[in-house]
Design a protein around this motif. Structure first.
Motif, PDB file in Angstrom:
ATOM      1  N   CYS A   9       0.835  -1.204   0.000  1.00  0.00           N
ATOM      2  CA  CYS A   9       0.000   0.000   0.000  1.00  0.00           C
ATOM      3  C   CYS A   9       0.871   1.255   0.000  1.00  0.00           C
ATOM      4  CB  CYS A   9      -0.930   0.005   1.216  1.00  0.00           C
ATOM      5  SG  CYS A   9      -2.283  -1.188   1.124  1.00  0.00           S
TER       6      CYS A   9
ATOM      7  N   MET B 173       2.243   1.872  -3.399  1.00  0.00           N
ATOM      8  CA  MET B 173       1.256   2.518  -4.268  1.00  0.00           C
ATOM      9  C   MET B 173       1.156   4.016  -3.983  1.00  0.00           C
ATOM     10  SD  MET B 173      -1.909  -0.143  -4.073  1.00  0.00           S
ATOM     11  CE  MET B 173      -1.616  -1.899  -4.150  1.00  0.00           C
TER      12      MET B 173
ATOM     13  N   PRO C 183      -5.367   1.057  -3.199  1.00  0.00           N
ATOM     14  CA  PRO C 183      -5.862  -0.317  -3.362  1.00  0.00           C
ATOM     15  C   PRO C 183      -7.381  -0.368  -3.375  1.00  0.00           C
ATOM     16  CG  PRO C 183      -5.090   0.033  -1.118  1.00  0.00           C
ATOM     17  CD  PRO C 183      -4.716   1.259  -1.894  1.00  0.00           C
TER      18      PRO C 183
ATOM     19  N   LEU D 274      -8.241  -7.178  -2.758  1.00  0.00           N
ATOM     20  CA  LEU D 274      -7.181  -8.173  -2.608  1.00  0.00           C
ATOM     21  C   LEU D 274      -7.625  -9.461  -3.279  1.00  0.00           C
ATOM     22  CD1 LEU D 274      -4.531  -9.252  -1.331  1.00  0.00           C
ATOM     23  CD2 LEU D 274      -5.876  -9.761   0.735  1.00  0.00           C
TER      24      LEU D 274
ATOM     25  N   PHE E  62      -8.870  -1.802   1.879  1.00  0.00           N
ATOM     26  CA  PHE E  62      -9.314  -2.541   0.695  1.00  0.00           C
ATOM     27  C   PHE E  62     -10.843  -2.479   0.639  1.00  0.00           C
ATOM     28  CE2 PHE E  62      -5.177  -4.108   1.796  1.00  0.00           C
ATOM     29  CZ  PHE E  62      -4.545  -4.317   0.583  1.00  0.00           C
TER      30      PHE E  62
ATOM     31  N   VAL F 293      -3.204  -7.152  -5.845  1.00  0.00           N
ATOM     32  CA  VAL F 293      -4.027  -6.032  -5.395  1.00  0.00           C
ATOM     33  C   VAL F 293      -4.425  -5.214  -6.612  1.00  0.00           C
ATOM     34  CG1 VAL F 293      -4.166  -3.948  -3.988  1.00  0.00           C
ATOM     35  CG2 VAL F 293      -2.879  -5.936  -3.148  1.00  0.00           C
TER      36      VAL F 293
ATOM     37  N   THR G 256      -5.988  -1.813  -8.141  1.00  0.00           N
ATOM     38  CA  THR G 256      -6.001  -0.431  -7.686  1.00  0.00           C
ATOM     39  C   THR G 256      -7.123   0.356  -8.361  1.00  0.00           C
ATOM     40  OG1 THR G 256      -4.567   0.542  -9.385  1.00  0.00           O
ATOM     41  CG2 THR G 256      -3.480  -0.645  -7.575  1.00  0.00           C
TER      42      THR G 256
END
Length: 306
Positions: free
Chosen positions: A178, A181, A196, A199, A235, A253, A255
Protein backbone atom coordinates in the motif's frame (compact mmCIF):
# COMPACT_ATOMS: atom_id res chain seq x y z
CA UNK A 1 -11.51 -37.33 -24.22
CA UNK A 2 -15.06 -38.26 -25.27
CA UNK A 3 -15.74 -38.80 -28.96
CA UNK A 4 -16.83 -35.73 -30.93
CA UNK A 5 -19.74 -37.73 -32.41
CA UNK A 6 -22.27 -39.11 -29.96
CA UNK A 7 -23.84 -42.32 -31.23
CA UNK A 8 -25.69 -45.34 -29.83
CA UNK A 9 -22.39 -46.85 -28.70
CA UNK A 10 -21.32 -43.79 -26.71
CA UNK A 11 -23.47 -44.69 -23.70
CA UNK A 12 -25.32 -47.94 -24.45
CA UNK A 13 -26.90 -48.09 -20.98
CA UNK A 14 -29.12 -45.16 -21.93
CA UNK A 15 -30.84 -47.33 -24.54
CA UNK A 16 -32.35 -49.50 -21.79
CA UNK A 17 -34.88 -48.64 -19.09
CA UNK A 18 -34.20 -48.98 -15.37
CA UNK A 19 -31.57 -46.29 -14.74
CA UNK A 20 -32.29 -44.41 -11.52
CA UNK A 21 -29.85 -41.53 -11.93
CA UNK A 22 -27.67 -40.05 -14.63
CA UNK A 23 -24.77 -38.00 -13.32
CA UNK A 24 -21.52 -36.30 -14.33
CA UNK A 25 -22.75 -34.03 -17.12
CA UNK A 26 -23.46 -30.88 -15.11
CA UNK A 27 -22.33 -29.68 -11.69
CA UNK A 28 -22.96 -26.47 -9.76
CA UNK A 29 -20.71 -23.69 -10.98
CA UNK A 30 -18.75 -21.15 -8.97
CA UNK A 31 -20.13 -17.63 -9.29
CA UNK A 32 -18.59 -15.63 -12.13
CA UNK A 33 -15.10 -14.54 -11.12
CA UNK A 34 -13.42 -13.09 -14.22
CA UNK A 35 -15.35 -9.85 -13.72
CA UNK A 36 -13.40 -9.34 -10.48
CA UNK A 37 -10.12 -9.53 -12.40
CA UNK A 38 -10.87 -7.12 -15.25
CA UNK A 39 -12.97 -4.13 -16.22
CA UNK A 40 -15.40 -5.72 -18.67
CA UNK A 41 -16.58 -3.86 -21.77
CA UNK A 42 -17.69 -4.59 -25.32
CA UNK A 43 -16.00 -4.03 -28.67
CA UNK A 44 -17.25 -3.55 -32.23
CA UNK A 45 -13.91 -3.88 -34.06
CA UNK A 46 -11.45 -6.63 -34.91
CA UNK A 47 -9.04 -5.05 -32.43
CA UNK A 48 -8.91 -2.09 -30.06
CA UNK A 49 -5.95 0.14 -29.19
CA UNK A 50 -5.14 2.24 -26.13
CA UNK A 51 -2.57 5.03 -26.44
CA UNK A 52 -0.68 6.65 -23.57
CA UNK A 53 -0.27 10.44 -23.54
CA UNK A 54 2.39 11.95 -21.26
CA UNK A 55 1.60 15.44 -20.00
CA UNK A 56 3.81 18.20 -18.53
CA UNK A 57 5.67 18.14 -15.24
CA UNK A 58 5.90 20.82 -12.54
CA UNK A 59 5.46 24.49 -13.31
CA UNK A 60 8.56 26.71 -13.32
CA UNK A 61 9.18 30.14 -11.84
CA UNK A 62 8.40 32.95 -14.28
CA UNK A 63 10.86 35.83 -14.01
CA UNK A 64 9.31 39.29 -14.11
CA UNK A 65 8.98 40.53 -17.63
CA UNK A 66 10.09 37.25 -19.11
CA UNK A 67 7.97 34.71 -21.00
CA UNK A 68 6.60 31.70 -19.22
CA UNK A 69 7.66 28.15 -19.97
CA UNK A 70 5.69 25.96 -22.31
CA UNK A 71 5.66 22.18 -22.29
CA UNK A 72 3.96 19.92 -24.77
CA UNK A 73 2.76 16.33 -24.68
CA UNK A 74 4.32 13.08 -25.83
CA UNK A 75 2.88 9.79 -27.01
CA UNK A 76 3.79 6.86 -24.82
CA UNK A 77 2.90 3.20 -24.93
CA UNK A 78 0.38 1.64 -27.29
CA UNK A 79 -1.60 -1.44 -26.25
CA UNK A 80 -3.56 -3.49 -28.79
CA UNK A 81 -6.39 -5.87 -27.89
CA UNK A 82 -6.93 -8.45 -30.65
CA UNK A 83 -9.99 -10.64 -30.27
CA UNK A 84 -9.54 -14.41 -30.13
CA UNK A 85 -12.34 -16.83 -31.17
CA UNK A 86 -13.26 -19.92 -29.11
CA UNK A 87 -15.74 -22.64 -30.00
CA UNK A 88 -17.00 -25.98 -28.71
CA UNK A 89 -19.72 -28.25 -30.01
CA UNK A 90 -21.03 -31.77 -30.35
CA UNK A 91 -22.60 -34.01 -32.99
CA UNK A 92 -25.34 -36.54 -32.21
CA UNK A 93 -26.42 -39.23 -34.67
CA UNK A 94 -30.05 -39.50 -35.66
CA UNK A 95 -30.15 -43.04 -34.28
CA UNK A 96 -28.90 -41.99 -30.86
CA UNK A 97 -31.46 -39.22 -30.64
CA UNK A 98 -34.23 -41.58 -31.63
CA UNK A 99 -33.25 -44.52 -29.40
CA UNK A 100 -32.10 -42.72 -26.24
CA UNK A 101 -34.80 -43.29 -23.59
CA UNK A 102 -33.68 -40.46 -21.33
CA UNK A 103 -34.63 -37.04 -22.67
CA UNK A 104 -32.86 -35.32 -19.77
CA UNK A 105 -29.50 -36.40 -21.23
CA UNK A 106 -30.20 -34.52 -24.45
CA UNK A 107 -31.36 -31.46 -22.52
CA UNK A 108 -28.23 -31.48 -20.38
CA UNK A 109 -25.88 -31.53 -23.35
CA UNK A 110 -26.51 -27.85 -24.05
CA UNK A 111 -26.01 -27.05 -20.35
CA UNK A 112 -22.75 -29.01 -20.27
CA UNK A 113 -21.59 -27.13 -23.35
CA UNK A 114 -22.42 -23.78 -21.73
CA UNK A 115 -20.61 -24.93 -18.57
CA UNK A 116 -17.46 -25.60 -20.62
CA UNK A 117 -17.66 -22.25 -22.39
CA UNK A 118 -18.01 -20.40 -19.09
CA UNK A 119 -15.07 -22.32 -17.63
CA UNK A 120 -13.00 -21.41 -20.67
CA UNK A 121 -13.57 -17.71 -20.02
CA UNK A 122 -12.52 -18.12 -16.37
CA UNK A 123 -9.38 -20.09 -17.24
CA UNK A 124 -8.27 -17.63 -19.93
CA UNK A 125 -8.88 -14.67 -17.63
CA UNK A 126 -6.98 -16.22 -14.71
CA UNK A 127 -4.16 -17.27 -17.06
CA UNK A 128 -2.96 -13.66 -17.27
CA UNK A 129 -2.74 -13.45 -13.48
CA UNK A 130 -1.09 -16.86 -13.23
CA UNK A 131 1.61 -15.59 -15.62
CA UNK A 132 1.72 -11.98 -14.45
CA UNK A 133 5.39 -12.21 -13.43
CA UNK A 134 6.54 -13.82 -16.68
CA UNK A 135 7.02 -12.46 -20.19
CA UNK A 136 6.27 -15.83 -21.82
CA UNK A 137 2.62 -15.14 -22.60
CA UNK A 138 1.73 -11.57 -21.65
CA UNK A 139 3.72 -8.34 -21.70
CA UNK A 140 2.77 -4.71 -21.26
CA UNK A 141 3.51 -2.03 -23.85
CA UNK A 142 7.09 -1.67 -22.54
CA UNK A 143 7.88 -5.36 -23.07
CA UNK A 144 7.88 -6.13 -19.36
CA UNK A 145 5.82 -8.66 -17.42
CA UNK A 146 2.45 -7.43 -16.16
CA UNK A 147 3.94 -7.23 -12.65
CA UNK A 148 7.59 -6.19 -12.85
CA UNK A 149 10.16 -4.21 -10.89
CA UNK A 150 11.46 -2.34 -13.94
CA UNK A 151 8.52 -0.94 -15.90
CA UNK A 152 9.70 1.81 -18.25
CA UNK A 153 8.77 5.47 -17.97
CA UNK A 154 8.54 7.34 -21.29
CA UNK A 155 10.34 10.30 -19.71
CA UNK A 156 13.13 8.07 -18.38
CA UNK A 157 13.63 5.81 -15.41
CA UNK A 158 11.64 2.85 -14.16
CA UNK A 159 8.98 2.01 -11.62
CA UNK A 160 7.71 -1.17 -9.94
CA UNK A 161 4.31 -2.77 -9.34
CA UNK A 162 5.67 -5.84 -7.56
CA UNK A 163 6.79 -6.17 -3.97
CA UNK A 164 10.59 -6.40 -3.76
CA UNK A 165 11.63 -8.59 -2.14
CA UNK A 166 8.50 -10.66 -2.51
CA UNK A 167 6.71 -11.68 0.67
CA UNK A 168 4.07 -14.10 1.85
CA UNK A 169 0.63 -12.65 2.45
CA UNK A 170 0.70 -10.87 5.81
CA UNK A 171 -0.37 -7.65 7.47
CA UNK A 172 3.13 -6.19 7.06
CA UNK A 173 3.33 -7.18 3.39
CA UNK A 174 -0.03 -5.57 2.63
CA UNK A 175 1.05 -2.37 4.38
CA UNK A 176 4.29 -2.33 2.38
CA UNK A 177 2.51 -2.70 -0.95
CA UNK A 178 0.00 0.00 0.00
CA UNK A 179 2.87 2.38 0.82
CA UNK A 180 4.48 1.50 -2.51
CA UNK A 181 1.26 2.52 -4.27
CA UNK A 182 0.92 5.77 -2.33
CA UNK A 183 4.42 6.84 -3.44
CA UNK A 184 3.66 6.44 -7.16
CA UNK A 185 4.30 9.20 -9.68
CA UNK A 186 3.27 9.54 -13.30
CA UNK A 187 5.65 9.69 -16.26
CA UNK A 188 6.14 13.40 -15.70
CA UNK A 189 7.16 12.82 -12.08
CA UNK A 190 3.97 14.18 -10.51
CA UNK A 191 2.47 12.47 -7.48
CA UNK A 192 -0.68 10.53 -8.31
CA UNK A 193 -3.34 8.89 -6.19
CA UNK A 194 -2.94 5.13 -6.61
CA UNK A 195 -4.98 3.35 -3.96
CA UNK A 196 -5.86 -0.32 -3.36
CA UNK A 197 -9.35 -1.53 -4.21
CA UNK A 198 -9.40 -5.28 -3.66
CA UNK A 199 -7.18 -8.17 -2.61
CA UNK A 200 -7.12 -11.21 -4.93
CA UNK A 201 -5.96 -14.59 -3.63
CA UNK A 202 -6.02 -18.27 -4.51
CA UNK A 203 -8.10 -20.66 -2.42
CA UNK A 204 -5.04 -21.60 -0.32
CA UNK A 205 -4.83 -18.03 1.04
CA UNK A 206 -8.54 -17.30 1.42
CA UNK A 207 -8.82 -17.91 5.16
CA UNK A 208 -5.48 -16.27 5.89
CA UNK A 209 -6.60 -13.18 3.97
CA UNK A 210 -9.80 -12.98 6.00
CA UNK A 211 -7.91 -13.24 9.30
CA UNK A 212 -5.57 -10.45 8.23
CA UNK A 213 -8.17 -7.98 6.97
CA UNK A 214 -11.13 -8.71 9.22
CA UNK A 215 -9.57 -9.17 12.67
CA UNK A 216 -10.39 -6.37 15.10
CA UNK A 217 -6.82 -6.38 16.44
CA UNK A 218 -3.56 -7.19 14.68
CA UNK A 219 -3.50 -10.74 13.35
CA UNK A 220 -1.12 -13.39 14.76
CA UNK A 221 0.36 -11.17 17.45
CA UNK A 222 -0.09 -10.56 21.16
CA UNK A 223 0.05 -6.80 20.61
CA UNK A 224 -3.08 -4.99 21.68
CA UNK A 225 -3.02 -2.77 18.58
CA UNK A 226 -5.87 -2.09 16.21
CA UNK A 227 -5.92 -3.71 12.79
CA UNK A 228 -5.08 -0.59 10.78
CA UNK A 229 -5.97 -2.22 7.46
CA UNK A 230 -9.48 -2.90 8.73
CA UNK A 231 -10.00 0.43 10.50
CA UNK A 232 -8.88 2.48 7.50
CA UNK A 233 -10.84 0.30 5.07
CA UNK A 234 -7.65 -0.08 3.05
CA UNK A 235 -9.31 -2.54 0.70
CA UNK A 236 -12.83 -1.14 0.20
CA UNK A 237 -13.92 -3.89 -2.21
CA UNK A 238 -12.66 -6.63 0.09
CA UNK A 239 -11.20 -10.05 -0.64
CA UNK A 240 -11.76 -11.80 -3.97
CA UNK A 241 -10.94 -15.50 -4.06
CA UNK A 242 -10.26 -17.00 -7.47
CA UNK A 243 -10.64 -20.74 -7.98
CA UNK A 244 -8.59 -20.64 -11.18
CA UNK A 245 -5.36 -19.23 -9.77
CA UNK A 246 -2.68 -21.91 -10.03
CA UNK A 247 0.11 -20.25 -8.02
CA UNK A 248 -1.21 -20.58 -4.45
CA UNK A 249 1.21 -18.22 -2.70
CA UNK A 250 1.06 -15.32 -5.15
CA UNK A 251 -1.40 -12.56 -4.31
CA UNK A 252 -2.60 -9.45 -6.14
CA UNK A 253 -4.03 -6.03 -5.39
CA UNK A 254 -6.21 -4.20 -7.90
CA UNK A 255 -6.00 -0.43 -7.69
CA UNK A 256 -8.20 2.52 -8.59
CA UNK A 257 -6.20 3.25 -11.78
CA UNK A 258 -8.48 3.52 -14.80
CA UNK A 259 -7.84 1.88 -18.17
CA UNK A 260 -5.82 -0.84 -16.55
CA UNK A 261 -6.97 -4.44 -16.84
CA UNK A 262 -9.45 -4.85 -19.68
CA UNK A 263 -11.68 -7.67 -20.87
CA UNK A 264 -13.45 -6.84 -24.13
CA UNK A 265 -16.32 -8.91 -25.49
CA UNK A 266 -16.51 -8.94 -29.28
CA UNK A 267 -19.13 -11.72 -29.38
CA UNK A 268 -20.61 -13.26 -26.26
CA UNK A 269 -21.21 -17.05 -26.16
CA UNK A 270 -23.97 -18.28 -28.45
CA UNK A 271 -25.20 -21.76 -29.37
CA UNK A 272 -26.33 -22.64 -32.90
CA UNK A 273 -27.90 -25.90 -34.00
CA UNK A 274 -28.32 -27.52 -37.41
CA UNK A 275 -28.70 -30.91 -39.11
CA UNK A 276 -26.79 -32.67 -41.87
CA UNK A 277 -29.08 -33.60 -44.73
CA UNK A 278 -27.10 -36.67 -45.79
CA UNK A 279 -26.37 -38.20 -42.34
CA UNK A 280 -29.33 -36.72 -40.39
CA UNK A 281 -26.80 -36.00 -37.63
CA UNK A 282 -27.68 -33.13 -35.29
CA UNK A 283 -24.94 -30.55 -34.72
CA UNK A 284 -24.57 -27.91 -32.03
CA UNK A 285 -21.74 -25.39 -31.81
CA UNK A 286 -21.00 -22.67 -29.27
CA UNK A 287 -18.89 -19.70 -30.32
CA UNK A 288 -17.45 -16.63 -28.59
CA UNK A 289 -14.76 -14.03 -29.24
CA UNK A 290 -13.00 -11.73 -26.80
CA UNK A 291 -9.72 -10.04 -25.93
CA UNK A 292 -8.06 -9.24 -22.62
CA UNK A 293 -4.89 -7.60 -21.43
CA UNK A 294 -3.33 -4.70 -19.55
CA UNK A 295 -3.16 -1.10 -20.70
CA UNK A 296 -1.80 0.59 -17.57
CA UNK A 297 0.04 -1.87 -15.28
CA UNK A 298 -0.42 0.51 -12.34
CA UNK A 299 -3.86 -1.08 -12.10
CA UNK A 300 -2.32 -4.23 -10.59
CA UNK A 301 0.28 -4.79 -7.87
CA UNK A 302 1.47 -8.18 -6.68
CA UNK A 303 3.85 -10.28 -4.63
CA UNK A 304 5.28 -13.29 -6.45
CA UNK A 305 5.29 -16.22 -4.03
CA UNK A 306 5.09 -19.60 -5.87
Amino acid sequence: MPSAIINTGTHPKLLWPGIQAIWGQVYDQHPTEYTDLFDVDSSSRAYEEDVQIVGPGLATIKPEGKPGSFLGEAQGGVTRYTHVPYSLGYIVTHEELSDNLYEEVSMRRAKANAFSMAQTVEHVAAFLYNNAHSTTYYTTWDGKAVCASDHVKVSGGTWSNTLTPSADLSEAALEDICIQMMDMTNDAGLKISVMPRSLHVATAEYFNANRILKSTLQSDTANNNINVLRVTNAFPEGIKVNHYFTVPGTWFVRTNVQNGLKFLWREKPSLQQDNDFDTKNAKALSYMRFALGVTDPMALFSSNRP
